[in-house]
Design a protein around this motif. Structure first.
Motif, short mmCIF file in Angstrom:
data_model
loop_
_atom_site.label_atom_id
_atom_site.label_comp_id
_atom_site.label_asym_id
_atom_site.label_seq_id
_atom_site.Cartn_x
_atom_site.Cartn_y
_atom_site.Cartn_z
N LEU A 18 1.30 47.42 13.36
CA LEU A 18 0.49 48.37 14.11
C LEU A 18 0.83 49.80 13.71
N THR A 19 2.11 50.13 13.69
CA THR A 19 2.57 51.49 13.39
C THR A 19 3.95 51.41 12.76
N ARG A 20 4.21 52.34 11.84
CA ARG A 20 5.54 52.42 11.23
C ARG A 20 6.00 53.87 11.25
N VAL A 21 7.25 54.08 11.63
CA VAL A 21 7.85 55.41 11.64
C VAL A 21 8.97 55.40 10.61
N ARG A 22 8.83 56.21 9.58
CA ARG A 22 9.86 56.32 8.54
C ARG A 22 10.80 57.46 8.89
N TYR A 23 12.07 57.31 8.52
CA TYR A 23 13.08 58.33 8.81
C TYR A 23 13.23 59.23 7.59
N SER A 24 13.01 60.51 7.78
CA SER A 24 13.17 61.44 6.66
C SER A 24 14.60 61.95 6.60
N ALA A 86 25.23 52.57 13.17
CA ALA A 86 25.91 53.86 13.22
C ALA A 86 25.14 54.94 12.47
N ALA A 87 23.86 54.70 12.20
CA ALA A 87 23.04 55.67 11.48
C ALA A 87 21.90 56.15 12.37
N LEU A 88 21.53 57.41 12.19
CA LEU A 88 20.41 57.96 12.95
C LEU A 88 19.13 57.28 12.53
N PRO A 89 18.19 57.10 13.39
CA PRO A 89 18.10 57.52 14.78
C PRO A 89 18.62 56.49 15.76
N TRP A 90 19.08 55.35 15.27
CA TRP A 90 19.51 54.27 16.15
C TRP A 90 21.03 54.16 16.11
N ILE A 91 21.71 54.92 16.94
CA ILE A 91 23.16 54.83 17.04
C ILE A 91 23.47 54.01 18.28
N GLY A 92 24.18 52.91 18.09
CA GLY A 92 24.51 52.03 19.19
C GLY A 92 23.97 50.64 18.97
N LEU A 93 23.93 49.86 20.03
CA LEU A 93 23.43 48.49 19.94
C LEU A 93 21.90 48.50 19.89
N VAL A 94 21.35 47.83 18.89
CA VAL A 94 19.90 47.71 18.75
C VAL A 94 19.57 46.28 18.30
N PRO A 95 18.35 45.82 18.58
CA PRO A 95 17.98 44.46 18.20
C PRO A 95 17.85 44.31 16.68
N LEU A 147 11.74 59.53 21.11
CA LEU A 147 10.68 60.09 20.26
C LEU A 147 9.95 58.98 19.51
N ILE A 148 10.68 58.00 19.03
CA ILE A 148 10.04 56.87 18.34
C ILE A 148 9.25 56.02 19.34
N LEU A 150 7.89 57.03 21.99
CA LEU A 150 6.71 57.81 22.35
C LEU A 150 5.60 57.60 21.32
N ARG A 151 5.96 57.47 20.07
CA ARG A 151 4.96 57.22 19.03
C ARG A 151 4.34 55.83 19.15
N PHE A 152 5.08 54.90 19.76
CA PHE A 152 4.58 53.53 19.95
C PHE A 152 3.97 53.32 21.33
N LYS A 153 3.76 54.38 22.07
CA LYS A 153 3.36 54.28 23.48
C LYS A 153 2.09 53.46 23.70
N LYS A 154 1.10 53.61 22.85
CA LYS A 154 -0.16 52.90 23.08
C LYS A 154 -0.06 51.40 22.79
N HIS A 155 1.05 50.96 22.19
CA HIS A 155 1.24 49.53 21.89
C HIS A 155 2.30 48.90 22.79
N THR A 156 2.68 49.55 23.88
CA THR A 156 3.79 49.09 24.71
C THR A 156 3.57 47.68 25.25
N LYS A 157 2.39 47.34 25.68
CA LYS A 157 2.17 46.03 26.31
C LYS A 157 2.18 44.88 25.30
#
Length: 173
Positions: A18-24, A86-95, A147-148, A150-157
């Protein structure tokens, strides 16, 4: 009979992007610049250990809270399908795998408010500067996630989130 036939018990998943957010790289360095500016301020104030200690404590509270959240709400530990980044933007536990965007959004909202309240409860025992550092680090760790999301807001459900080292993607089944 074809040898490449799938067994009857097989499950096939088809996902549509649906959407992809790349990290610059510029984003990552500018975001790390905020942390460097805070550390420079601490050096100027002759307190170079405050920021590293606040980062460690905040990351520890986040880790503890996610584990507690999964144990209480889902009656399992996140370590099987989640890992520490341990890399931005996802620092911590993530799936590690596809994860429901609505559940991930709820988890992150709770991860924002509950540790913020825990930090606020330390007010009588820590200095105002340390309290501001803890709150700042907490927001600094979670702002890119929001912020990420928020970019996926319309696909939340219907969305499923997949986090990769170079991007975060939102899929649907």
């Amino acid at each position: 009979m074809n040898e490449r036939q799938l067994p009857k018990e097989s499950t096939i998943y088809n996902y549509r992007l649906l959407t992809r957010v790349r990290y610059s790289t510029v984003y990552r360095y500018s975001y790390l610049g905020l942390l460097a500016a805070c550390f420079a301020y601490d050096l100027y104030q002759k307190d170079p250990l405050r920021l590293p200690i606040c980062i460690f404590l905040t990351a520890l509270v986040h880790h503890w809270f996610i584990r507690l959240l999964f144990k209480m709400k889902e009656e399992r530990t996140p370590l099987k399908s989640w890992s520490y980044h341990a890399a931005l933007p996802w620092i911590g536990l993530v799936p590690d795998q596809y994860y429901s965007l609505s559940k991930f959004k709820k988890n992150n909202l709770q991860l924002f408010w509950v540790p913020l309240l825990i930090i606020a409860c330390t007010y009588p025992w820590v200095s105002t500067s340390t309290l501001l550092h803890l709150i700042g680090v907490h927001i600094w760790l979670l702002a890119p996630r929001f912020l990420i999301l928020l970019r996926f807001k319309k696909h939340t459900k219907i969305g499923l989130i997949k986090i990769n080292p170079q991007d975060t993607s939102c899929y649907t089944q």
